[in-house]
Write a protein that holds these residues in place. Sequence first.
Motif, short mmCIF file in Angstrom:
data_model
loop_
_atom_site.label_atom_id
_atom_site.label_comp_id
_atom_site.label_asym_id
_atom_site.label_seq_id
_atom_site.Cartn_x
_atom_site.Cartn_y
_atom_site.Cartn_z
N GLY A 192 21.92 -18.25 -9.59
CA GLY A 192 22.36 -18.80 -10.88
C GLY A 192 22.21 -17.76 -11.97
O GLY A 192 21.47 -16.78 -11.83
N ASN A 193 22.94 -17.99 -13.05
CA ASN A 193 22.97 -17.05 -14.18
C ASN A 193 21.98 -17.50 -15.25
O ASN A 193 22.02 -18.66 -15.68
CB ASN A 193 24.40 -17.03 -14.74
N TYR A 228 14.88 -2.19 -2.87
CA TYR A 228 14.36 -2.47 -4.21
C TYR A 228 12.83 -2.41 -4.25
O TYR A 228 12.24 -1.77 -5.12
CB TYR A 228 14.86 -3.84 -4.68
N ALA A 263 15.72 -14.31 -12.78
CA ALA A 263 15.92 -12.92 -12.37
C ALA A 263 14.80 -12.55 -11.39
O ALA A 263 14.27 -11.45 -11.41
CB ALA A 263 15.95 -11.98 -13.58
N ASN A 311 10.42 0.27 -6.28
CA ASN A 311 9.51 -0.15 -7.34
C ASN A 311 8.16 0.54 -7.20
O ASN A 311 7.58 1.02 -8.17
CB ASN A 311 9.27 -1.66 -7.27
N ASP A 323 18.26 -16.25 -9.41
CA ASP A 323 18.78 -14.89 -9.66
C ASP A 323 20.29 -14.93 -9.50
O ASP A 323 20.82 -15.70 -8.70
CB ASP A 323 18.17 -13.90 -8.65
N ILE A 324 20.98 -14.09 -10.25
CA ILE A 324 22.44 -14.06 -10.19
C ILE A 324 22.92 -13.38 -8.91
O ILE A 324 24.08 -13.52 -8.53
CB ILE A 324 23.01 -13.35 -11.45
N ASP A 364 8.82 -11.33 -5.87
CA ASP A 364 7.48 -10.78 -6.12
C ASP A 364 6.65 -11.65 -7.06
O ASP A 364 5.47 -11.93 -6.79
CB ASP A 364 7.65 -9.39 -6.74
N ALA A 374 10.69 -11.30 -15.19
CA ALA A 374 10.07 -9.97 -15.14
C ALA A 374 11.14 -8.92 -14.86
O ALA A 374 11.86 -9.00 -13.85
CB ALA A 374 9.00 -9.93 -14.04
N PHE A 375 11.24 -7.97 -15.74
CA PHE A 375 12.19 -6.86 -15.61
C PHE A 375 13.61 -7.38 -15.38
O PHE A 375 14.40 -6.75 -14.67
CB PHE A 375 11.77 -5.91 -14.47
N GLY A 376 13.90 -8.54 -15.97
CA GLY A 376 15.22 -9.15 -15.78
C GLY A 376 16.01 -9.27 -17.06
O GLY A 376 17.23 -9.04 -17.06
N LYS A 409 2.45 -6.79 -13.18
CA LYS A 409 2.76 -8.15 -12.73
C LYS A 409 1.48 -9.00 -12.66
O LYS A 409 1.49 -10.18 -13.02
CB LYS A 409 3.48 -8.11 -11.38
N GLY A 427 14.74 -12.04 -8.26
CA GLY A 427 15.02 -11.00 -7.26
C GLY A 427 14.40 -11.29 -5.91
O GLY A 427 14.66 -12.32 -5.28
C1 LIG Z 1 14.83 -5.27 -11.92
S1 LIG Z 1 15.15 -6.73 -11.00
C2 LIG Z 1 13.66 -7.67 -11.22
C3 LIG Z 1 13.30 -8.50 -10.01
C4 LIG Z 1 11.92 -9.17 -10.08
N1 LIG Z 1 11.80 -10.06 -11.22
C5 LIG Z 1 10.80 -8.17 -10.09
O1 LIG Z 1 10.12 -8.06 -11.12
O2 LIG Z 1 10.60 -7.48 -9.10
C6 LIG Z 1 16.28 -7.54 -12.09
C7 LIG Z 1 16.90 -8.79 -11.51
O3 LIG Z 1 17.67 -9.43 -12.54
C8 LIG Z 1 18.76 -10.07 -11.92
N2 LIG Z 1 19.73 -10.46 -12.94
C9 LIG Z 1 20.51 -9.63 -13.69
N3 LIG Z 1 21.28 -10.36 -14.53
C10 LIG Z 1 20.97 -11.67 -14.33
C11 LIG Z 1 21.42 -12.89 -14.89
N4 LIG Z 1 22.36 -12.91 -15.84
N5 LIG Z 1 20.89 -14.03 -14.44
C12 LIG Z 1 19.94 -14.04 -13.46
N6 LIG Z 1 19.49 -12.91 -12.88
C13 LIG Z 1 19.99 -11.73 -13.32
C14 LIG Z 1 19.23 -9.03 -10.93
O4 LIG Z 1 20.09 -9.58 -9.96
C15 LIG Z 1 17.90 -8.53 -10.37
O5 LIG Z 1 17.51 -9.24 -9.24
#
Ligand SMILES: C[S@@+](CC[C@H](N)C(=O)[O-])C[C@H]1O[C@@H](n2cnc3c(N)ncnc32)[C@H](O)[C@@H]1O
Length: 266
Positions: A137-138, A44, A79, A48, A110-111, A84, A155-157, A60, A81
């Motif tokens: 967690g969700n 990942y 989210a 990026n 993060d989920i 970062d 971020a991006f989540g 960021k 991840g």
């Molecule tokens: C594109 S990555 C972004 C990671 C980090 N925030 C970054 O900017 O590098 C998206 C993240 O969202 C998480 N995600 C997706 N659905 C989610 C949910 N319902 N609850 C929590 N995390 C979630 C994914 O597992 C993933 O790690």
Amino acid sequence: MIEDHGENAAPSAEGTASFGFREVSPGEKTALVRGVFDSVASRYDIMNDAMSGGVHRLWKSAMIDWLRPRPGMRLLDVAGGTGDIAFRILDKANRGVPPGKAPAAVTVCDINAAMLAVGRDRAVNAGRLDNLDWIVGNAEALPFAGSRYDAYTIAFGIRNVTDIPAALREARRVLKPGGRFLCLEFSNVDLPGLKQAYDFYSFNLVPRMGRLIAGDAESYRYLVESIRRFPDRAAFADMIKEAGFSRVSVRAMSGGIVALHSAWRI
Ligand SMILES: C[S@@+](CC[C@H](N)C(=O)[O-])C[C@H]1O[C@@H](n2cnc3c(N)ncnc32)[C@H](O)[C@@H]1O
């Protein structure tokens, strides 16, 4: 150690949800998104940098500058991840903690346990075990008590979340009154010349890079399609207001490729 509250099911949303350009059931979307990040977790961070030419670091940094994290703050990065944003928050906040003041602390939620495991390994390798928690967690049903955090970042989540209004309500619930919400997400490009070049890059080159670098073109095709399905800046700002936030403001960056939405729980 990573605490797992992934079983905390969100109340199931009705109807369908978009998984990229496909319509699927809400439950299916959550499972498919989980599969995407299971598949790309180990590559990942490198993807990026490759996809954005390193520019994601500037986006960021802009987020952290606007957040202005300080010692004593308790922050939640949803989210989060591979950590970062959390690492950047701690670097900024805890540079010179005054005597008698607690350092800032970040919970990364993060989920996806695979993404958090990569982040936790990064933290261990860098000897950064303090002031960081890793929780599965969700975003739609956060495993935290209400009114607990000074700031909530994502971020991006958010575009990967199945029920975005539920996630925004949860963001408000876990913030203290006076707490800050800050979201960095891909957005709508509105410069005509840039839009064409960006579309060509996204739909043709990104999946190829995904295949070459992460061994997975399909996951990166989803990521590109999900950007196009995400609400535009004004519509997303309205969703944030709808969730009960105040003083919503937006900053577009890089011609609208990404946007920062800021809001407060009053
Ligand atoms: C594109 S990555 C972004 C990671 C980090 N925030 C970054 O900017 O590098 C998206 C993240 O969202 C998480 N995600 C997706 N659905 C989610 C949910 N319902 N609850 C929590 N995390 C979630 C994914 O597992 C993933 O790690």
